[in-house]
Design a protein around this motif. Structure first.
Motif, PDB file in Angstrom:
ATOM      1  N   ILE A 212       1.137  12.717   7.295  1.00  0.00           N
ATOM      2  CA  ILE A 212       0.612  11.554   7.685  1.00  0.00           C
ATOM      3  C   ILE A 212       0.363  10.629   6.064  1.00  0.00           C
ATOM      4  O   ILE A 212       1.310   9.706   6.614  1.00  0.00           O
ATOM      5  N   ILE A 213       0.416  10.702   5.143  1.00  0.00           N
ATOM      6  CA  ILE A 213       0.623   9.854   4.126  1.00  0.00           C
ATOM      7  C   ILE A 213       1.860   9.910   3.655  1.00  0.00           C
ATOM      8  O   ILE A 213       2.010   8.943   3.462  1.00  0.00           O
ATOM      9  N   ALA A 214       2.164  10.530   3.618  1.00  0.00           N
ATOM     10  CA  ALA A 214       3.985  10.402   3.308  1.00  0.00           C
ATOM     11  C   ALA A 214       4.538   9.272   3.765  1.00  0.00           C
ATOM     12  O   ALA A 214       5.188   8.669   3.735  1.00  0.00           O
ATOM     13  N   ARG A 215       4.529   9.762   5.740  1.00  0.00           N
ATOM     14  CA  ARG A 215       5.085   9.078   6.398  1.00  0.00           C
ATOM     15  C   ARG A 215       3.952   7.789   6.866  1.00  0.00           C
ATOM     16  O   ARG A 215       4.319   6.190   6.675  1.00  0.00           O
ATOM     17  N   ILE A 216       3.181   7.472   6.314  1.00  0.00           N
ATOM     18  CA  ILE A 216       2.597   5.983   6.389  1.00  0.00           C
ATOM     19  C   ILE A 216       2.780   5.273   4.901  1.00  0.00           C
ATOM     20  O   ILE A 216       2.965   4.089   5.062  1.00  0.00           O
ATOM     21  N   MET A 217       2.744   5.647   3.825  1.00  0.00           N
ATOM     22  CA  MET A 217       3.858   4.952   2.844  1.00  0.00           C
ATOM     23  C   MET A 217       5.392   4.025   3.023  1.00  0.00           C
ATOM     24  O   MET A 217       4.838   3.010   1.706  1.00  0.00           O
ATOM     25  N   ASN A 218       5.630   4.820   3.834  1.00  0.00           N
ATOM     26  CA  ASN A 218       6.535   3.935   4.763  1.00  0.00           C
ATOM     27  C   ASN A 218       7.255   2.993   5.480  1.00  0.00           C
ATOM     28  O   ASN A 218       7.990   2.274   5.695  1.00  0.00           O
ATOM     29  N   GLN A 219       5.442   2.640   5.543  1.00  0.00           N
ATOM     30  CA  GLN A 219       5.392   1.604   6.489  1.00  0.00           C
ATOM     31  C   GLN A 219       4.541   0.214   5.545  1.00  0.00           C
ATOM     32  O   GLN A 219       3.881  -0.413   6.307  1.00  0.00           O
ATOM     33  N   VAL A 220       4.350   0.119   4.325  1.00  0.00           N
ATOM     34  CA  VAL A 220       3.030  -0.501   3.729  1.00  0.00           C
ATOM     35  C   VAL A 220       3.637  -0.991   2.966  1.00  0.00           C
ATOM     36  O   VAL A 220       4.900  -0.611   2.009  1.00  0.00           O
ATOM     37  N   LEU A 221       2.929  -2.650   1.989  1.00  0.00           N
ATOM     38  CA  LEU A 221       3.493  -3.160   0.523  1.00  0.00           C
ATOM     39  C   LEU A 221       2.291  -2.356  -0.039  1.00  0.00           C
ATOM     40  O   LEU A 221       1.327  -2.789  -0.365  1.00  0.00           O
ATOM     41  N   LEU A 222       2.955  -1.664  -1.350  1.00  0.00           N
ATOM     42  CA  LEU A 222       1.998  -1.083  -2.414  1.00  0.00           C
ATOM     43  C   LEU A 222       2.280  -1.838  -3.206  1.00  0.00           C
ATOM     44  O   LEU A 222       3.146  -2.591  -3.672  1.00  0.00           O
ATOM     45  N   PRO A 223       0.964  -2.781  -3.487  1.00  0.00           N
ATOM     46  CA  PRO A 223       1.049  -3.828  -4.417  1.00  0.00           C
ATOM     47  C   PRO A 223       1.649  -3.594  -6.106  1.00  0.00           C
ATOM     48  O   PRO A 223       1.407  -1.923  -6.057  1.00  0.00           O
ATOM     49  N   LYS A 224       1.981  -3.943  -7.070  1.00  0.00           N
ATOM     50  CA  LYS A 224       2.102  -3.740  -8.109  1.00  0.00           C
ATOM     51  C   LYS A 224       0.206  -3.943  -9.400  1.00  0.00           C
ATOM     52  O   LYS A 224       0.255  -2.930 -10.503  1.00  0.00           O
ATOM     53  N   ASP A 225      -0.261  -4.715  -8.662  1.00  0.00           N
ATOM     54  CA  ASP A 225      -1.224  -4.223  -9.460  1.00  0.00           C
ATOM     55  C   ASP A 225      -2.468  -3.201  -9.135  1.00  0.00           C
ATOM     56  O   ASP A 225      -2.133  -2.842  -8.012  1.00  0.00           O
ATOM     57  N   PRO A 226      -2.386  -2.176 -10.288  1.00  0.00           N
ATOM     58  CA  PRO A 226      -3.381  -1.310  -9.712  1.00  0.00           C
ATOM     59  C   PRO A 226      -4.266  -1.174  -9.140  1.00  0.00           C
ATOM     60  O   PRO A 226      -4.974  -0.101  -8.649  1.00  0.00           O
ATOM     61  N   VAL A 227      -5.465  -2.318  -9.455  1.00  0.00           N
ATOM     62  CA  VAL A 227      -6.918  -2.276  -8.791  1.00  0.00           C
ATOM     63  C   VAL A 227      -6.140  -2.222  -7.543  1.00  0.00           C
ATOM     64  O   VAL A 227      -7.091  -1.993  -6.432  1.00  0.00           O
ATOM     65  N   LEU A 228      -5.279  -3.257  -6.765  1.00  0.00           N
ATOM     66  CA  LEU A 228      -4.960  -3.730  -5.568  1.00  0.00           C
ATOM     67  C   LEU A 228      -4.453  -2.018  -4.811  1.00  0.00           C
ATOM     68  O   LEU A 228      -4.688  -1.984  -3.777  1.00  0.00           O
ATOM     69  N   ALA A 229      -3.807  -1.899  -5.177  1.00  0.00           N
ATOM     70  CA  ALA A 229      -2.443  -0.508  -5.051  1.00  0.00           C
ATOM     71  C   ALA A 229      -3.767   0.310  -4.937  1.00  0.00           C
ATOM     72  O   ALA A 229      -3.697   1.243  -3.860  1.00  0.00           O
ATOM     73  N   LEU A 230      -4.692   0.460  -5.675  1.00  0.00           N
ATOM     74  CA  LEU A 230      -6.055   1.695  -5.315  1.00  0.00           C
ATOM     75  C   LEU A 230      -6.409   1.421  -4.006  1.00  0.00           C
ATOM     76  O   LEU A 230      -6.635   1.941  -3.589  1.00  0.00           O
ATOM     77  N   ARG A 231      -7.511  -0.023  -4.085  1.00  0.00           N
ATOM     78  CA  ARG A 231      -7.162  -0.281  -2.689  1.00  0.00           C
ATOM     79  C   ARG A 231      -6.484   0.005  -1.308  1.00  0.00           C
ATOM     80  O   ARG A 231      -7.548  -0.010  -0.686  1.00  0.00           O
ATOM     81  N   GLN A 232      -5.403  -0.151  -1.682  1.00  0.00           N
ATOM     82  CA  GLN A 232      -4.553   0.097  -0.506  1.00  0.00           C
ATOM     83  C   GLN A 232      -4.858   1.728  -0.240  1.00  0.00           C
ATOM     84  O   GLN A 232      -4.377   1.917   0.315  1.00  0.00           O
ATOM     85  N   LEU A 233      -4.411   2.801  -1.041  1.00  0.00           N
ATOM     86  CA  LEU A 233      -4.204   4.069  -0.927  1.00  0.00           C
ATOM     87  C   LEU A 233      -6.100   4.732  -0.293  1.00  0.00           C
ATOM     88  O   LEU A 233      -5.952   5.068   0.804  1.00  0.00           O
ATOM     89  N   GLU A 234      -6.953   3.818  -1.086  1.00  0.00           N
ATOM     90  CA  GLU A 234      -8.663   3.737   0.051  1.00  0.00           C
ATOM     91  C   GLU A 234      -7.892   3.931   1.036  1.00  0.00           C
ATOM     92  O   GLU A 234      -8.892   4.372   1.930  1.00  0.00           O
ATOM     93  N   LEU A 235      -7.506   2.729   1.640  1.00  0.00           N
ATOM     94  CA  LEU A 235      -8.243   1.932   3.064  1.00  0.00           C
ATOM     95  C   LEU A 235      -6.521   2.814   3.856  1.00  0.00           C
ATOM     96  O   LEU A 235      -7.358   3.736   5.229  1.00  0.00           O
TER      97      LEU A 235
END
Length: 283
Positions: A212-235
């Motif tokens: 599921i996560i592998a599929r989702i990753m194609n549908q989102v924007l992963l920010p370059k900022d590491p703090v925001l990237a972590l928040r994206q993964l948490e969400l």
């Protein structure tokens, strides 16, 4: 500068071209920039970066650059862009995600054809999903406020133990222009895949979190900022734990609707989510 309300968050937008303001007309609110949660603007370099092949106008590219910035900042409010079409049926949201050309819009059109006024398209391409913690997660535009009554940011942290993801309409709703300034609690996400000739349409429940996560990753924007990237993964982790996921292998025909509609029936034995009399498609 103008101000918009997206996913319950107030954003001040500074645009060089009038295109973005026209695009956002249904979301503009009468507040000052100082009352907004944050502001965005795009540099000429950021605008140019959205136009690698030179096929689009600077005005259109500026709108993309601004939305990219908005969606990146949305992570601070437990919200993020999800590349999918979201429909609302019986008060619940169903998201359809697919690779370009697979037939996502065609499939959504089948829901509209089969269910008529019982289904509405919240957003046809780039909705925002926002986590709302606690009980009583309702739909409706602006249902999730960006600030508490005392002016502080509302507590919608994805660290909260219970809650709901709300899918929000945005001005960025695809070439068909399907969407509205509305929201709906998200019930399920369906990944559409084109099946081979002669293969039967099939809806499968996805149970493997890694898939599921592998599929989702194609549908989102992963920010370059590491703090925001972590928040994206948490969400995304929170999304996997709170929403049902399916894969639909189908051809872009009315028959595919019959398979996909089972999502609206799953885990709903005590509720009346059924096709109304005469709403089935004709062969």
């Amino acid at each position: 500068m103008f101000c918009v309300k997206l996913a319950g968050v107030l954003v001040a937008v500074e645009a060089r071209y009038a295109f973005t303001e026209r695009l956002c007309s249904d979301y503009i609110v009468d507040v000052s920039a100082s009352e907004c949660d944050f502001s965005v603007s795009a540099t000429p370099q950021e605008v140019a970066a959205e136009n690698d092949d030179g096929a689009f106008s600077p005005a259109y590219c500026e709108s993309l650059a601004l939305y990219r910035k908005i969606c990146t900042r949305m992570l601070e409010y437990d919200a993020f862009l999800f590349h999918a079409a979201v429909i609302s049926y019986a008060g619940r949201g169903f998201a359809f995600a697919a690779k370009s050309g697979t037939g996502k819009s065609t499939h959504v059109a089948q829901w509209m054809r089969a269910l008529g006024d019982d289904v509405t398209v919240v957003n046809g391409d780039k909705p925002i999903l926002r986590w709302k913690s606690g009980e009583g997660s309702g739909a409706g535009a602006g249902a999730v406020p960006g600030k508490a009554s005392d002016g502080r940011h509302a507590d919608t942290s994805c660290d909260q133990s219970s809650g709901t993801f709300i899918a929000y309409g945005t001005p960025y709703n695809g070439k068909e222009g399907w969407g509205q300034n509305a929201s709906v609690p998200l019930r399920a996400v369906c990944f559409i895949e084109r099946c081979q000739p002669g293969e039967l349409d099939r809806l499968s429940r996805l149970e493997d979190d890694r898939e599921i996560i592998a599929r989702i990753m194609n549908q989102v924007l992963l920010p370059k900022d590491p703090v925001l990237a972590l928040r994206q993964l948490e969400l995304l982790d929170r999304l996997v734990g709170n929403v049902s996921f399916y894969a639909l292998r189908c051809t872009p025909t009315p028959a595919a609707f019959d398979a996909a509609f089972q999502m609206a029936l799953c885990d709903n034995k005590s509720e009346s989510l059924r096709l109304t009399e005469g709403s089935k498609h004709e062969d």
